[in-house]
Write a protein that holds these residues in place. Structure first.
Motif, PDB file in Angstrom:
ATOM      1  N   LYS A  67      -8.245  21.114 -23.755  1.00 12.06           N
ATOM      2  CA  LYS A  67      -9.431  21.914 -23.587  1.00 12.06           C
ATOM      3  C   LYS A  67     -10.305  21.262 -22.513  1.00 12.06           C
ATOM      4  N   LEU A  68     -10.443  19.973 -22.774  1.00  9.58           N
ATOM      5  CA  LEU A  68     -11.714  19.130 -21.951  1.00  9.58           C
ATOM      6  C   LEU A  68     -11.122  19.201 -20.536  1.00  9.58           C
ATOM      7  N   ASN A  69      -9.633  19.485 -20.598  1.00  7.11           N
ATOM      8  CA  ASN A  69      -9.195  18.992 -19.061  1.00  7.11           C
ATOM      9  C   ASN A  69      -8.914  20.543 -18.322  1.00  7.11           C
ATOM     10  N   ASN A  70      -9.241  21.515 -19.101  1.00  7.85           N
ATOM     11  CA  ASN A  70      -9.166  22.861 -18.890  1.00  7.85           C
ATOM     12  C   ASN A  70      -7.819  23.483 -18.418  1.00  7.85           C
ATOM     13  N   LEU A  71      -6.715  23.020 -19.147  1.00  6.37           N
ATOM     14  CA  LEU A  71      -5.427  23.130 -18.673  1.00  6.37           C
ATOM     15  C   LEU A  71      -4.959  24.425 -19.367  1.00  6.37           C
ATOM     16  N   GLY A  72      -4.900  25.510 -18.671  1.00  3.08           N
ATOM     17  CA  GLY A  72      -4.287  26.844 -18.822  1.00  3.08           C
ATOM     18  C   GLY A  72      -2.711  26.561 -18.944  1.00  3.08           C
ATOM     19  N   ASN A  73      -1.965  25.788 -18.147  1.00  4.52           N
ATOM     20  CA  ASN A  73      -0.768  25.492 -18.155  1.00  4.52           C
ATOM     21  C   ASN A  73      -0.053  24.630 -19.102  1.00  4.52           C
ATOM     22  N   CYS A  74      -0.864  24.264 -20.186  1.00  2.00           N
ATOM     23  CA  CYS A  74      -0.447  23.153 -21.298  1.00  2.00           C
ATOM     24  C   CYS A  74      -0.569  23.916 -22.387  1.00  2.00           C
ATOM     25  N   PHE A  75       0.710  24.033 -23.217  1.00  2.00           N
ATOM     26  CA  PHE A  75       0.312  24.791 -24.766  1.00  2.00           C
ATOM     27  C   PHE A  75       1.046  23.679 -25.652  1.00  2.00           C
ATOM     28  N   THR A  76       0.304  23.909 -26.742  1.00  5.41           N
ATOM     29  CA  THR A  76       0.643  22.968 -28.046  1.00  5.41           C
ATOM     30  C   THR A  76       1.432  23.573 -29.106  1.00  5.41           C
ATOM     31  N   ILE A  77       2.391  22.718 -29.827  1.00  2.00           N
ATOM     32  CA  ILE A  77       2.817  23.244 -30.591  1.00  2.00           C
ATOM     33  C   ILE A  77       2.755  22.167 -32.008  1.00  2.00           C
ATOM     34  N   HIS A  78       2.175  22.639 -33.176  1.00  2.00           N
ATOM     35  CA  HIS A  78       2.009  21.587 -34.250  1.00  2.00           C
ATOM     36  C   HIS A  78       3.092  21.761 -35.042  1.00  2.00           C
ATOM     37  N   ALA A  79       4.083  20.824 -34.711  1.00  2.00           N
ATOM     38  CA  ALA A  79       5.630  20.894 -35.684  1.00  2.00           C
ATOM     39  C   ALA A  79       6.103  19.528 -35.350  1.00  2.00           C
ATOM     40  N   GLY A  80       7.131  19.308 -36.389  1.00  2.00           N
ATOM     41  CA  GLY A  80       8.113  18.226 -36.467  1.00  2.00           C
ATOM     42  C   GLY A  80       9.204  18.678 -35.828  1.00  2.00           C
ATOM     43  N   ILE A  81      10.031  17.631 -35.110  1.00  2.00           N
ATOM     44  CA  ILE A  81      11.362  17.887 -34.449  1.00  2.00           C
ATOM     45  C   ILE A  81      12.470  17.494 -35.548  1.00  2.00           C
ATOM     46  N   SER A  82      13.625  17.820 -35.756  1.00  2.00           N
ATOM     47  CA  SER A  82      14.530  17.365 -36.633  1.00  2.00           C
ATOM     48  C   SER A  82      15.724  18.288 -36.305  1.00  2.00           C
ATOM     49  N   ASN A  83      16.592  17.938 -37.442  1.00  2.00           N
ATOM     50  CA  ASN A  83      18.012  18.802 -37.326  1.00  2.00           C
ATOM     51  C   ASN A  83      17.887  19.944 -38.102  1.00  2.00           C
ATOM     52  N   PHE A  84      16.988  20.411 -38.497  1.00  2.00           N
ATOM     53  CA  PHE A  84      16.687  21.870 -39.281  1.00  2.00           C
ATOM     54  C   PHE A  84      15.430  22.440 -38.938  1.00  2.00           C
ATOM     55  N   THR A  85      15.353  23.624 -39.281  1.00  2.00           N
ATOM     56  CA  THR A  85      14.333  24.563 -38.963  1.00  2.00           C
ATOM     57  C   THR A  85      13.598  24.958 -40.476  1.00  2.00           C
ATOM     58  N   GLY A  86      12.641  24.804 -40.369  1.00  2.00           N
ATOM     59  CA  GLY A  86      11.746  25.514 -41.879  1.00  2.00           C
ATOM     60  C   GLY A  86      10.693  24.616 -42.081  1.00  2.00           C
ATOM     61  N   LYS A  87      10.327  24.464 -43.419  1.00  2.00           N
ATOM     62  CA  LYS A  87       9.271  23.373 -43.867  1.00  2.00           C
ATOM     63  C   LYS A  87       9.804  22.069 -44.167  1.00  2.00           C
ATOM     64  N   GLY A  88       9.209  21.102 -43.901  1.00  2.00           N
ATOM     65  CA  GLY A  88       9.366  19.870 -44.186  1.00  2.00           C
ATOM     66  C   GLY A  88       8.220  19.083 -44.504  1.00  2.00           C
ATOM     67  N   TYR A  89       8.271  17.664 -44.391  1.00  2.00           N
ATOM     68  CA  TYR A  89       7.232  16.782 -44.833  1.00  2.00           C
ATOM     69  C   TYR A  89       7.006  15.806 -43.552  1.00  2.00           C
ATOM     70  N   PHE A  90       5.747  15.398 -43.208  1.00  2.00           N
ATOM     71  CA  PHE A  90       5.846  14.397 -41.861  1.00  2.00           C
ATOM     72  C   PHE A  90       5.030  13.118 -42.754  1.00  2.00           C
ATOM     73  N   ASN A  91       5.690  12.049 -42.441  1.00  2.00           N
ATOM     74  CA  ASN A  91       5.169  10.946 -43.171  1.00  2.00           C
ATOM     75  C   ASN A  91       4.735   9.960 -41.826  1.00  2.00           C
ATOM     76  N   ASN A  92       3.752   9.587 -41.784  1.00  2.00           N
ATOM     77  CA  ASN A  92       3.196   8.759 -40.706  1.00  2.00           C
ATOM     78  C   ASN A  92       3.484   7.410 -41.057  1.00  2.00           C
ATOM     79  N   GLY A  93       4.442   6.657 -40.334  1.00  2.00           N
ATOM     80  CA  GLY A  93       4.969   5.310 -40.782  1.00  2.00           C
ATOM     81  C   GLY A  93       4.186   4.196 -40.904  1.00  2.00           C
ATOM     82  N   GLY A  94       2.831   4.369 -40.534  1.00  2.00           N
ATOM     83  CA  GLY A  94       1.700   2.986 -40.698  1.00  2.00           C
ATOM     84  C   GLY A  94       0.650   3.641 -40.986  1.00  2.00           C
ATOM     85  N   ASP A  95      -0.311   2.474 -40.938  1.00  2.00           N
ATOM     86  CA  ASP A  95      -1.863   2.888 -40.861  1.00  2.00           C
ATOM     87  C   ASP A  95      -2.326   3.038 -39.561  1.00  2.00           C
ATOM     88  N   ASN A  96      -1.606   3.374 -38.582  1.00  2.00           N
ATOM     89  CA  ASN A  96      -1.949   3.458 -37.225  1.00  2.00           C
ATOM     90  C   ASN A  96      -3.077   4.534 -37.097  1.00  2.00           C
TER      91      ASN A  96
END
Length: 171
Positions: A67-96
């Motif tokens: 939004k700050l860069n006013n990019l109308g050609n950049c689209f976001t998707i909030h999802a994880g990528i894996s070998n299945f489609t549906g609901k899953g759980y994201f575990n951040n692997g560290g304190d970063n």
């Protein structure tokens, strides 16, 4: 701020790849986009970009940066990528706090710190966004790479798929 200041030095091969391989009419799929440094870079070069990020803190900053860069050609998707489609759980692997160190997606909740998210395969993602142009994929998803690659057989055979840059961790 650090990520933007080090864009040319942290991963120079990514900048080279975008500059030398992509054409303006191409599409860029940035899997594990983090806060969007490379998505924004490609979008500023007039390349249509899809930024996929599962970690909620990064996703919020990704949307804010686009939004700050006013990019109308950049689209976001909030999802994880894996070998299945549906609901899953994201575990951040560290304190970063930027979530760039070893997150992974699970089909079944195995850790108490997992956050429920939508999960999709690369094949389903490509079908969903219905790309009409040649496309390139960057995959930077620590600890979940093999699962993600298991879900992209159809994509690898797609005639519009032109290149991939895959970050791996050697332990």
């Amino acid at each position: 701020e650090y990520r933007f200041k080090t864009i040319y030095t942290k991963e120079p091969e990514t900048i080279y790849w975008i500059n030398k391989i992509f054409k303006k009419e191409d599409t860029f799929i940035d899997i594990g986009a983090n806060i969007g440094v490379y998505s924004i870079y490609a979008s500023k070069k007039k390349i249509k970009t899809y930024s996929i990020e599962p970690f909620v803190k990064n996703y919020k900053n990704l949307k804010k940066n686009i939004k700050l860069n006013n990019l109308g050609n950049c689209f976001t998707i909030h999802a994880g990528i894996s070998n299945f489609t549906g609901k899953g759980y994201f575990n951040n692997g560290g304190d970063n706090r930027y979530g760039s160190s070893g997150g992974f997606v699970l089909k079944n909740k195995k850790k108490v710190d997992g956050r429920k998210i939508n999960v999709i395969t690369i094949d389903k993602l490509i079908d969903k966004i219905d790309i009409k142009t040649d496309f390139h994929i960057k995959i930077d998803i620590d600890n979940n790479l093999i699962s993600a690659l298991e879900g992209c057989e159809k994509t690898l055979k797609n005639k519009k798929f032109k290149s991939a840059l895959i970050e791996t961790e050697l332990n």
